[in-house]
Design an enzyme around this catalytic site. Structure first.
Site, PDB file in Angstrom:
ATOM      1  N   ARG A 140      16.689 118.961  49.781  1.00 33.25           N
ATOM      2  CA  ARG A 140      15.839 117.910  50.385  1.00 33.25           C
ATOM      3  C   ARG A 140      14.460 118.445  50.755  1.00 33.25           C
ATOM      4  O   ARG A 140      14.293 119.534  51.292  1.00 33.25           O
ATOM      5  CB  ARG A 140      16.514 117.358  51.639  1.00 33.25           C
ATOM      6  CG  ARG A 140      15.588 116.404  52.406  1.00 33.25           C
ATOM      7  CD  ARG A 140      16.284 115.630  53.470  1.00 33.25           C
ATOM      8  NE  ARG A 140      17.295 116.382  54.170  1.00 33.25           N
ATOM      9  CZ  ARG A 140      18.281 115.831  54.857  1.00 33.25           C
ATOM     10  NH1 ARG A 140      18.372 114.525  54.935  1.00 33.25           N
ATOM     11  NH2 ARG A 140      19.159 116.571  55.481  1.00 33.25           N
ATOM     12  N   ARG A 199      13.946 120.895  56.122  1.00 33.19           N
ATOM     13  CA  ARG A 199      14.462 120.855  57.491  1.00 33.19           C
ATOM     14  C   ARG A 199      15.205 122.147  57.804  1.00 33.19           C
ATOM     15  O   ARG A 199      15.979 122.632  56.971  1.00 33.19           O
ATOM     16  CB  ARG A 199      15.409 119.658  57.656  1.00 33.19           C
ATOM     17  CG  ARG A 199      14.710 118.436  58.193  1.00 33.19           C
ATOM     18  CD  ARG A 199      15.538 117.194  58.142  1.00 33.19           C
ATOM     19  NE  ARG A 199      16.879 117.284  58.695  1.00 33.19           N
ATOM     20  CZ  ARG A 199      17.723 116.275  58.760  1.00 33.19           C
ATOM     21  NH1 ARG A 199      17.351 115.079  58.318  1.00 33.19           N
ATOM     22  NH2 ARG A 199      18.926 116.420  59.252  1.00 33.19           N
ATOM     23  N   LYS A 207      21.483 108.119  54.087  1.00 31.87           N
ATOM     24  CA  LYS A 207      21.239 107.106  55.133  1.00 31.87           C
ATOM     25  C   LYS A 207      19.739 106.816  55.248  1.00 31.87           C
ATOM     26  O   LYS A 207      19.316 105.666  55.237  1.00 31.87           O
ATOM     27  CB  LYS A 207      21.771 107.589  56.503  1.00 31.87           C
ATOM     28  CG  LYS A 207      23.260 107.887  56.524  1.00 31.87           C
ATOM     29  CD  LYS A 207      23.744 108.273  57.910  1.00 31.87           C
ATOM     30  CE  LYS A 207      23.188 109.560  58.450  1.00 31.87           C
ATOM     31  NZ  LYS A 207      23.568 110.773  57.680  1.00 31.87           N
ATOM     32  N   ARG A 247      27.419 108.114  66.486  1.00 32.02           N
ATOM     33  CA  ARG A 247      28.019 109.248  65.797  1.00 32.02           C
ATOM     34  C   ARG A 247      29.290 109.707  66.491  1.00 32.02           C
ATOM     35  O   ARG A 247      29.927 110.657  66.056  1.00 32.02           O
ATOM     36  CB  ARG A 247      27.019 110.394  65.787  1.00 32.02           C
ATOM     37  CG  ARG A 247      26.727 110.898  64.401  1.00 32.02           C
ATOM     38  CD  ARG A 247      25.758 112.023  64.533  1.00 32.02           C
ATOM     39  NE  ARG A 247      24.459 111.566  64.153  1.00 32.02           N
ATOM     40  CZ  ARG A 247      23.739 112.118  63.189  1.00 32.02           C
ATOM     41  NH1 ARG A 247      24.183 113.149  62.538  1.00 32.02           N
ATOM     42  NH2 ARG A 247      22.570 111.652  62.896  1.00 32.02           N
TER      43      ARG A 247
HETATM   44  P1  AP5 Z   1      18.811 111.466  53.080  1.00 34.97           P
HETATM   45  O1  AP5 Z   1      18.523 110.046  52.786  1.00 34.97           O
HETATM   46  O2  AP5 Z   1      17.787 112.277  53.768  1.00 34.97           O
HETATM   47  O3  AP5 Z   1      20.252 111.631  53.785  1.00 34.97           O
HETATM   48  P2  AP5 Z   1      20.727 111.319  55.279  1.00 34.97           P
HETATM   49  O4  AP5 Z   1      22.058 110.654  55.172  1.00 34.97           O
HETATM   50  O5  AP5 Z   1      19.656 110.653  56.026  1.00 34.97           O
HETATM   51  O6  AP5 Z   1      20.984 112.800  55.756  1.00 34.97           O
HETATM   52  P3  AP5 Z   1      20.607 113.513  57.138  1.00 34.97           P
HETATM   53  O7  AP5 Z   1      20.745 114.988  56.848  1.00 34.97           O
HETATM   54  O8  AP5 Z   1      19.307 113.030  57.650  1.00 34.97           O
HETATM   55  O9  AP5 Z   1      21.763 113.077  58.044  1.00 34.97           O
HETATM   56  P4  AP5 Z   1      22.210 113.723  59.365  1.00 34.97           P
HETATM   57  O10 AP5 Z   1      23.047 112.648  59.899  1.00 34.97           O
HETATM   58  O11 AP5 Z   1      22.865 115.030  59.223  1.00 34.97           O
HETATM   59  O12 AP5 Z   1      20.829 114.089  60.112  1.00 34.97           O
HETATM   60  P5  AP5 Z   1      20.007 113.339  61.241  1.00 34.97           P
HETATM   61  O13 AP5 Z   1      18.583 113.564  60.989  1.00 34.97           O
HETATM   62  O14 AP5 Z   1      20.505 111.972  61.409  1.00 34.97           O
HETATM   63  O15 AP5 Z   1      19.167 112.157  51.646  1.00 34.97           O
HETATM   64  C1  AP5 Z   1      19.452 113.543  51.566  1.00 34.97           C
HETATM   65  C2  AP5 Z   1      18.853 114.100  50.244  1.00 34.97           C
HETATM   66  O16 AP5 Z   1      19.572 113.549  49.157  1.00 34.97           O
HETATM   67  C3  AP5 Z   1      17.374 113.754  50.021  1.00 34.97           C
HETATM   68  O17 AP5 Z   1      16.721 114.819  49.413  1.00 34.97           O
HETATM   69  C4  AP5 Z   1      17.428 112.532  49.079  1.00 34.97           C
HETATM   70  O18 AP5 Z   1      16.287 112.455  48.232  1.00 34.97           O
HETATM   71  C5  AP5 Z   1      18.711 112.806  48.285  1.00 34.97           C
HETATM   72  N1  AP5 Z   1      19.434 111.576  47.958  1.00 34.97           N
HETATM   73  C6  AP5 Z   1      19.653 110.490  48.755  1.00 34.97           C
HETATM   74  N2  AP5 Z   1      20.415 109.578  48.115  1.00 34.97           N
HETATM   75  C7  AP5 Z   1      20.684 110.109  46.884  1.00 34.97           C
HETATM   76  C8  AP5 Z   1      21.441 109.658  45.758  1.00 34.97           C
HETATM   77  N3  AP5 Z   1      22.064 108.463  45.767  1.00 34.97           N
HETATM   78  N4  AP5 Z   1      21.515 110.463  44.675  1.00 34.97           N
HETATM   79  C9  AP5 Z   1      20.896 111.677  44.649  1.00 34.97           C
HETATM   80  N5  AP5 Z   1      20.152 112.158  45.674  1.00 34.97           N
HETATM   81  C10 AP5 Z   1      20.073 111.384  46.779  1.00 34.97           C
HETATM   82  O19 AP5 Z   1      20.439 114.178  62.533  1.00 34.97           O
HETATM   83  C11 AP5 Z   1      20.027 115.513  62.679  1.00 34.97           C
HETATM   84  C12 AP5 Z   1      20.612 116.110  63.951  1.00 34.97           C
HETATM   85  O20 AP5 Z   1      20.140 115.364  65.104  1.00 34.97           O
HETATM   86  C13 AP5 Z   1      22.142 116.070  64.075  1.00 34.97           C
HETATM   87  O21 AP5 Z   1      22.750 117.150  63.415  1.00 34.97           O
HETATM   88  C14 AP5 Z   1      22.307 116.130  65.596  1.00 34.97           C
HETATM   89  O22 AP5 Z   1      22.112 117.430  66.085  1.00 34.97           O
HETATM   90  C15 AP5 Z   1      21.158 115.264  66.093  1.00 34.97           C
HETATM   91  N6  AP5 Z   1      21.562 113.839  66.223  1.00 34.97           N
HETATM   92  C16 AP5 Z   1      21.013 112.786  65.556  1.00 34.97           C
HETATM   93  N7  AP5 Z   1      21.625 111.636  65.893  1.00 34.97           N
HETATM   94  C17 AP5 Z   1      22.572 111.965  66.805  1.00 34.97           C
HETATM   95  C18 AP5 Z   1      23.568 111.217  67.504  1.00 34.97           C
HETATM   96  N8  AP5 Z   1      23.688 109.894  67.326  1.00 34.97           N
HETATM   97  N9  AP5 Z   1      24.376 111.889  68.351  1.00 34.97           N
HETATM   98  C19 AP5 Z   1      24.254 113.222  68.548  1.00 34.97           C
HETATM   99  N10 AP5 Z   1      23.358 113.991  67.910  1.00 34.97           N
HETATM  100  C20 AP5 Z   1      22.530 113.379  67.037  1.00 34.97           C
HETATM  101 MG    MG Z   2      18.445 111.191  57.669  1.00 36.50          MG
END
Ligand code: AP5
Ligand code: MG
Length: 223
Positions: A127, A160, A15, A90
């Site tokens: 990552r 992270r 994402k 989410r």
């Molecule tokens: P990356 O692009 O970083 O993936 P991502 O989908 O952004 O993954 P996240 O881990 O950030 O998602 P998340 O939803 O768990 O975390 P968030 O920060 O939103 O890519 C991942 C890796 O893969 C990278 O190394 C990249 O280089 C590689 N990659 C990407 N695309 C690739 C491809 N096509 N091929 C190969 N490699 C690839 O949320 C964190 C926490 O915050 C949650 O757990 C929760 O506690 C809280 N939170 C955030 N939003 C909310 C909400 N709306 N409601 C409640 N709690 C929330």
């Molecule tokens: Mg992310």
């Protein structure tokens, strides 16, 4: 007509990787609720303290907390012409709150990155993020030219805390139970496009970009 573009997908789906490129090309502010929480954490705010416990356990931060934070952010001037959401909504409650907030001039476009769980674990565990500019790397799939150093700004790379294997497992479970219902929610409303996110970042981007430049009967172009 003004658009909210939602990138929906499990942890590690790409994402953030895709949102950065789309935001730059389409001139939309990229709003990641995870990044907003991490910013609050590093600034040691009350909100950061509150979110920390949930994030470290791989759980969702309570709806009312996220919704307040998100609505505060999208009320800023840069979002009046539309914005791109990464990691929000989410839960169905968050999706409903967003829909209630948007008046009729707004369209919502949801693009779901579909990636199998086994791929997600490898993506999250490898990552590497830049402390300076947030640029996303990966130990294998997008290795930095110089170990530990960001390709874009030469900032320090870090992992992270919630990318530890056990926490990723928990985040995936939470995704399946709490976030997956959004696929049906947006699907039933004709607001969902599904993209195979297991391919290379460039291939995935080509599809997302094409979707955003194509009008649908119920929607208009973002550009
Ligand atoms: P990356 O692009 O970083 O993936 P991502 O989908 O952004 O993954 P996240 O881990 O950030 O998602 P998340 O939803 O768990 O975390 P968030 O920060 O939103 O890519 C991942 C890796 O893969 C990278 O190394 C990249 O280089 C590689 N990659 C990407 N695309 C690739 C491809 N096509 N091929 C190969 N490699 C690839 O949320 C964190 C926490 O915050 C949650 O757990 C929760 O506690 C809280 N939170 C955030 N939003 C909310 C909400 N709306 N409601 C409640 N709690 C929330
Ligand atoms: Mg992310």
């Amino acid at each position: 007509m003004t658009s909210v573009v939602i990138i929906l997908g499990p942890p590690g789906a790409g994402k953030g990787t895709q949102a950065v490129r789309l935001a730059a090309e389409f001139g939309l502010p990229h709003i990641s609720t995870g990044d907003l929480f991490r910013e609050n954490l590093s600034n040691e705010t009350e909100l950061g303290e509150l979110a920390k416990t949930y994030m470290e356990a791989g759980k969702l931060v309570p709806d009312e907390v996220v919704i307040d934070m998100l609505f505060g952010r999208v009320a800023q001037d840069d979002c009046t012409g539309g914005y791109l959401l990464d990691g929000f909504p989410r839960t169905v409650a968050q999706a409903e709150a967003l829909s209630d907030r948007l008046s009729e001039e707004w369209t919502t476009r949801t693009m779901q990155l579909d990636v199998p769980d086994e791929v997600l674990v490898d993506r999250a565990s490898g990552r590497l993020l830049c402390k300076g500019c947030g640029n996303i790397h990966h130990e294998q799939f997008k290795a930095p030219a110089k170990e530990g150093v960001c390709d874009a700004c030469e900032g320090e790379l870090y992992k992270r805390a919630d990318d530890a294997a056990e926490t990723v497992k928990e985040r995936l479970e939470v995704y399946h139970s709490e976030t997956k219902p959004l696929i049906q929610y947006y699907g039933e409303r004709g607001m969902l496009d599904v993209v195979d996110g297991s391919r290379t970042p460039d291939e995935v981007y080509t599809d997302l970009r094409a979707l955003l430049t194509t009008s649908k009967a119920s929607e208009q172009e973002v550009t």
